[in-house]
Enzyme design. Sequence first.
Site, PDB file in Angstrom:
ATOM      1  N   GLY A  14      58.013   5.756  16.427  1.00 27.25           N
ATOM      2  CA  GLY A  14      56.624   5.723  16.837  1.00 27.25           C
ATOM      3  C   GLY A  14      56.061   7.077  17.203  1.00 27.25           C
ATOM      4  O   GLY A  14      56.556   8.124  16.797  1.00 27.25           O
ATOM      5  N   CYS A  15      54.975   7.061  17.974  1.00 30.76           N
ATOM      6  CA  CYS A  15      54.270   8.271  18.386  1.00 30.76           C
ATOM      7  C   CYS A  15      55.128   9.116  19.328  1.00 30.76           C
ATOM      8  O   CYS A  15      56.207   8.719  19.739  1.00 30.76           O
ATOM      9  CB  CYS A  15      52.970   7.891  19.085  1.00 30.76           C
ATOM     10  SG  CYS A  15      51.893   6.802  18.151  1.00 30.76           S
TER      11      CYS A  15
END
Length: 363
Positions: A14-15
Amino acid sequence: MEMLKEGQVRIPSGCAIAAIYAKDAHLINGREIIKSIAVMHERSNGLGGGFVGYGIYPDYAHAYAIHMFFDHQEAKLQFETLIFKQFQILKYEEIPTSANQNIHDVPLIWRYFVLPLRKLDKNQEQTFIVDEMLKVNETIEGAYCFSMGQNMGVFKGVGYPENIGEFFRLDTYEATCWIAHGRYPTNTPGWWGGAHPFSILDVAVVHNGEISSYDMNRRMIEMQGYKCTLQTDTEVIAYIIDDLTRQKHLTLKETAAIMTAPFWEDIDQMAPKERDYYTYLRKNFASYLITGPFSILVGYQNGIMALNDRCKLRSMVIGENKNTVYFASEESAIRVLNVEIASLITPKAGEAVIYQREVNRNE
C-alpha cells in the site's frame, strides 16, 4: 507491542506513511522527513504526496494558518471577500515554492494568518473556524482550504512525496513533528486536494489502506453536520476524530478504542470492568467503528498517535531513542536517517500508540 528482531523489515503493502516526533520539542528540519519518505518511493505512483509540520509558525502561533488552493483568480477573490469580512488578517502571502519539473498543473497556493473578528471563547472560536472553512470548500467553486490549524501547516499536491517536499521548500521549515504520506490511489482520482494529510483544525491524518466501512462512516458523520466532498475515506477518519474529541470531548485513547473496537468474541473474554467499558463503546458508537485494512498516523498539537486496524493488515514500525520517535511503513525509512534507535517495535492490531508532551506555552 511486539518487538522486531534485529534487521527485520515489514513486507511493503500500500501507500507510504512516515513521521518524526520530538519528545522534548526540539526542532527538526524538513529535509529529514523528505529523506525518510523518499526511501519508500515505490509505494507511491506520483498521484499524491504530502506533509504536515507542527511548530512551524512560531511568529503567528496564536493565529489560525489557513492554507488555500485556488483554481483561478476569481475563486481567490471570492474567498478573500468572505474572509476579510469575518477575520482579522495578520498576514497573507503566496506560499513559497520552487520550480520542479516533476510537479505539474499547480494551482494558486496561498496562506492567511487570521483571527476571528468577534470575541469568542476557545470552543466557539474553533467551531467558527471549522464552519467557515468547510463552507468555503462547499460553496466557492475552485477554492479549497486544506489546512486551518494553529502553528502548523499541511503541504500537499499531485506528485511523489519527495518532489512535493522539495516543491514546497520544506528544508526552510523547522518543526517539532513532521508527518508524511506517499499516495497510491486505487478507488479515487489523484488531485491536489485529495492528497494526504487531511486536516481539520490542528488534527491531521495520513492513512495507508482502505476503509470498507466508508459508506456507514460517511452517513454517520454527515448526520453530525460534516460534509464529505473530497472523494476519499481519509477525510472521514479526520472528521470522526474531530467529532469524538472536539465535539463529544472524548480522549484520543477513547477515540481509538471506538474506531478499532475489539471483536465481540474478544470482549466476551475480558474481565467484567473492561468488558463493560468496551461493550458501552461498541453499543453507543457503533457507526464510528472503522473496518478494513489500514494503518494511520494522527498528528495534533504536542502529540502523535499511530493506529493499526483490528487484524493488522497494514505495516507500521516505530523506532525510539531518548529524544525522538520515528514512525514508518517500513524499517528502512527509519534506518536511512542514520540515527541511534534504542528500541524498535510494531503496534499490535487495534492498539493505539500515543506520544504526547506536556503543553509548553512557549511553543
